[in-house]
Scaffold this active site. Sequence first.
Site, PDB file in Angstrom:
ATOM      1  CG  ASN A 138      -0.205  -0.226   2.515  1.00  0.00           C
ATOM      2  OD1 ASN A 138       0.377  -1.295   2.724  1.00  0.00           O
ATOM      3  ND2 ASN A 138      -0.204   0.757   3.401  1.00  0.00           N
ATOM      4  CD  GLN A 166      -3.888   0.344  -1.835  1.00  0.00           C
ATOM      5  OE1 GLN A 166      -4.204   0.861  -2.906  1.00  0.00           O
ATOM      6  NE2 GLN A 166      -4.076   0.961  -0.682  1.00  0.00           N
ATOM      7  N   GLY A 183     -14.464  -1.827  -0.372  1.00  0.00           N
ATOM      8  CA  GLY A 183     -15.128  -1.026  -1.384  1.00  0.00           C
ATOM      9  C   GLY A 183     -14.476   0.309  -1.662  1.00  0.00           C
ATOM     10  CG  HIS A 184     -12.439   2.723   1.444  1.00  0.00           C
ATOM     11  ND1 HIS A 184     -11.330   3.506   1.627  1.00  0.00           N
ATOM     12  CD2 HIS A 184     -12.254   1.627   2.229  1.00  0.00           C
ATOM     13  CE1 HIS A 184     -10.509   2.915   2.482  1.00  0.00           C
ATOM     14  NE2 HIS A 184     -11.049   1.771   2.859  1.00  0.00           N
ATOM     15  CB  THR A 217     -28.125  -5.958  10.831  1.00  0.00           C
ATOM     16  OG1 THR A 217     -28.825  -6.286  12.032  1.00  0.00           O
ATOM     17  CG2 THR A 217     -29.111  -5.719   9.701  1.00  0.00           C
ATOM     18  CB  CYS A 299      -4.026   2.884   9.174  1.00  0.00           C
ATOM     19  SG  CYS A 299      -5.465   2.296   8.274  1.00  0.00           S
TER      20      CYS A 299
END
Length: 356
Positions: A138, A166, A183-184, A217, A299
């Site tokens: 990354n 990545q 997803g992002h 959920t 991060c």
Amino acid sequence: MKQRVYLDHAATTPIVPEAREAMVRAMEAWANPSSPHAEGRAARAILEQSRKTIAQVLGWRHAVIFTSGASESVEIAAHRAKIAGRAHGATEHPIVGHAMGPTSHVIPVTPDGLIDEAALDRILDDGPALIAIQQVNNETGVIQPLDRLTPKIREAGSLLLSDCAQSANKLALPDADFIAACGHKLGGPPGVGVLLVRDLATLAAVGGQEQGYRRGTQDAPSASSFAAAVAARPYDMDRLNRLRARLEDGVRAQGGQVIAENSPRIPTIGAISMPGASNAALLVQFDLAGIAVSAGSACSSGKMKKSAVLEAMGVDQAMADGFLRISFGPSTSEADVDAFLTEWQKIAGRDQSCAA
């Protein structure tokens, strides 16, 4: 107001229109996908179609477990893989070492950022283990030779966990036992990811949702948006490879350096350095100029200390101090790269004047 230039797609890339539209549509089916009534079944249908789409587009023929992101996917596999030992590459994303635990063996890398295969062989000789090796780093974009490493891992009776945050939807997935993606990083929304599992028998179940492998959920709208982003296939890797070459040529022309330039690398990430400069100061200067870049993983980059990835590669202090990660997405243009290089040239010129 001058439009900003965004070159931090490895942290998060903007949601593509197809993903945004899919989420809005799926919100009409607002019920709990686990409910047995008609409303619940409608939400379940969206969830399962999203699962099927992601598997088909990524070329995955096995189980797909929805999670909140790649970090949770890594943690599920690291904590619940049915195998005794643990080992991970020295340049993994910080979540991997944390999830694998303090007794996990660290596999060193060579100066080009690739796994030290002799060291891996010694670890495999110690007995079956979960081996975590990312497909693409990354921070540097270095691509690990998983096609060569996977057979020896399997022959040793071990399992492979690969962080593909990545690389998913950009490169062909490796033939790993567990794959983490989200997803992002590829035009979908934040807060949704997948754990791809080759054989569910290798993963301990906990009951609840997702075939008993994750409680909570299920988020059908986010899953639908993630699937739409994957199906949109927004990445033109040849074009992005040309953009990265344009960036790196311009950086070298002003005395900058490219990290791991001779290693196999993904076109979406360029790791560069202005040796002797401060990456903290560089980030501020580019931000004030309207250009968003980073100095490593989102991060950990806020800590502004030497990158653990560069340290593992043996990169010298001056080069590590001036390190920046420039990362591209579907919307990145030549004009964006040129805007960065214009500012890079100004900063390099000021530094040279000060040095003189």
